[in-house]
Design an enzyme around this catalytic site. Structure first.
Site, PDB file in Angstrom:
ATOM      1  N   LYS A  58       0.848  -1.197   0.000  1.00  0.00           N
ATOM      2  CA  LYS A  58       0.000   0.000   0.000  1.00  0.00           C
ATOM      3  C   LYS A  58       0.883   1.246   0.000  1.00  0.00           C
ATOM      4  O   LYS A  58       0.644   2.191  -0.745  1.00  0.00           O
ATOM      5  CB  LYS A  58      -0.929  -0.003   1.226  1.00  0.00           C
ATOM      6  CG  LYS A  58      -2.095  -0.972   1.079  1.00  0.00           C
ATOM      7  CD  LYS A  58      -2.868  -1.161   2.373  1.00  0.00           C
ATOM      8  CE  LYS A  58      -3.898  -2.270   2.219  1.00  0.00           C
ATOM      9  NZ  LYS A  58      -4.536  -2.670   3.474  1.00  0.00           N
ATOM     10  N   GLN A 102      -4.604  -1.312   9.714  1.00  0.00           N
ATOM     11  CA  GLN A 102      -4.548  -2.647   9.107  1.00  0.00           C
ATOM     12  C   GLN A 102      -5.190  -3.674  10.050  1.00  0.00           C
ATOM     13  O   GLN A 102      -4.837  -3.754  11.225  1.00  0.00           O
ATOM     14  CB  GLN A 102      -3.081  -3.020   8.819  1.00  0.00           C
ATOM     15  CG  GLN A 102      -2.903  -4.326   8.097  1.00  0.00           C
ATOM     16  CD  GLN A 102      -3.471  -4.307   6.672  1.00  0.00           C
ATOM     17  OE1 GLN A 102      -3.356  -3.326   5.937  1.00  0.00           O
ATOM     18  NE2 GLN A 102      -4.109  -5.390   6.280  1.00  0.00           N
ATOM     19  N   ASP A 125     -10.908   3.330   4.301  1.00  0.00           N
ATOM     20  CA  ASP A 125     -11.333   1.925   4.231  1.00  0.00           C
ATOM     21  C   ASP A 125     -12.860   1.815   4.131  1.00  0.00           C
ATOM     22  O   ASP A 125     -13.394   0.746   3.834  1.00  0.00           O
ATOM     23  CB  ASP A 125     -10.865   1.178   5.496  1.00  0.00           C
ATOM     24  CG  ASP A 125      -9.748   0.192   5.194  1.00  0.00           C
ATOM     25  OD1 ASP A 125      -9.555  -0.150   4.015  1.00  0.00           O
ATOM     26  OD2 ASP A 125      -9.082  -0.240   6.149  1.00  0.00           O
TER      27      ASP A 125
END
Ligand code: NAD
Length: 300
Positions: A58, A102, A125
């Protein structure tokens, strides 16, 4: 004479690369016109090797798109309070437009609390309850979970308009199944969500013009479940061990046999996965523009 047909392979890698190129162009324009560099902060707690690879990838994608990448690796012993304090700092940091924590988090940390601590405006997200509410009620300014957005892009790449199509989503997780189903509904598909308690799963799948598998069971979906010509999107990423002891990644769809029946199919790897990262960049760009009152460029 027998005529054999098989599916078109949907090249998620190439589609994602094209998308990333367009995003990089928009980032360059933002810098030029508004002196604004979108920034994404990624927090990882603990040393799960798979998560570390995801986070590294990422970060690379963010930098490659011309955005600023901030990565924070916290020890597995980090308390929930310490993690929340870090997120709150990032919530008020003007250089950071997107924040991603994460998952999974260590067991002693409540994921729901953490997810809802991220400012909804920076929730790239799309997991915050406010963004989920906006998705369900069809508000355009929602930041929507990246993998589902990527799935819809791939489907539209093949079919264009999907209005009126029968779509079956196998899996009802908050991260993939439910948001994919809502996005399909927004595109005016007729949507069925199947899950672990669904009876006659294969019969339901047989009705699908669009079949999305997001289960986490290697090669669950067989050729006999698939309507000839259907578009099959395989979200699953499962590592399996072969007879010689080597391992390989497979999806939730039995690719080799479904390939003979479907109209189009995503491979694993190289299908949905690359789209997830590309859509994370799109969300970061969208978040940065929105936070600065700049019209969000249309990228697809
Ligand atoms: P999850 O475990 O949270 O959810 C799985 C869902 O599958 C559940 O809703 C469950 O009801 C359903 N299910 C379980 N067994 C079933 C069965 N026998 N029949 C029908 N439904 C069943 O998983 P998730 O987070 O949604 O992820 C699903 C898969 O997608 C995993 O393999 C994961 O690794 C992968 N994934 C890939 C990406 C990507 O970028 N490609 C992103 C997220 C998840």
């Amino acid at each position: 004479m027998t005529i054999t047909t098989h599916a078109t392979i949907i090249d998620g890698k190439a589609i994602a690369a094209n998308l990333r190129k367009k995003i990089a162009g928009q980032v360059a324009a933002l810098k030029e016109m508004f002196k604004l560099t979108p920034g994404l902060a990624v927090i990882i707690v603990g040393e799960d090797p798979a998560s570390q690879v995801y986070v590294k990838n990422k970060g690379l994608a963010v930098t490659e798109a011309g955005m600023q990448s901030f990565q924070y690796t916290l020890p597995a012993t980090t308390t929930q309070q310490e993690l929340i304090a870090k997120i709150e700092l990032l919530n008020s940091d003007p250089k950071v437009h997107g924040i991603l924590v994460q998952l999974p988090l260590p067991k002693h940390i409540d994921e729901k609390v953490v997810i809802n601590t991220v400012s909804p405006a920076k929730d790239v997200d799309g997991f915050h309850i406010e963004n989920v509410g906006k998705l369900v009620t069809g508000q355009k300014d929602a930041l929507v979970s990246c993998t589902p957005v990527g799935c819809i892009m791939l489907i539209k790449e093949v079919l264009g308009d999907i209005s009126g199509k029968n779509a079956v989503v196998v899996g009802r997780s908050n991260i993939v199944g439910k948001p994919v189903a809502h996005l399909l509904l927004q595109e005016n598909a007729t949507v069925t969500i199947a899950h672990s308690r669904t009876t006659n799963l294969h019969e339901i799948c047989q009705q699908a013009d669009i079949l999305v598998a997001a289960v986490g069971i290697p090669q669950l979906v067989k050729a006999s479940w698939v309507k000839p010509g259907a578009v099959v999107i395989d979200v699953g990423i499962n590592r399996v061990t072969l007879s010689d002891g080597a391992t390989k990644l497979v999806g939730d769809v039995a690719f080799d046999e479904v390939f003979e029946v479907a109209g189009a199919i995503t491979p694993v790897p190289g299908g949905v996965g690359p789209m997830t990262i590309a859509c994370l960049l799109t969300n970061t760009l969208k978040a940065a523009c929105t936070q600065h009152g700049i019209k969000v460029p249309a990228i697809s």
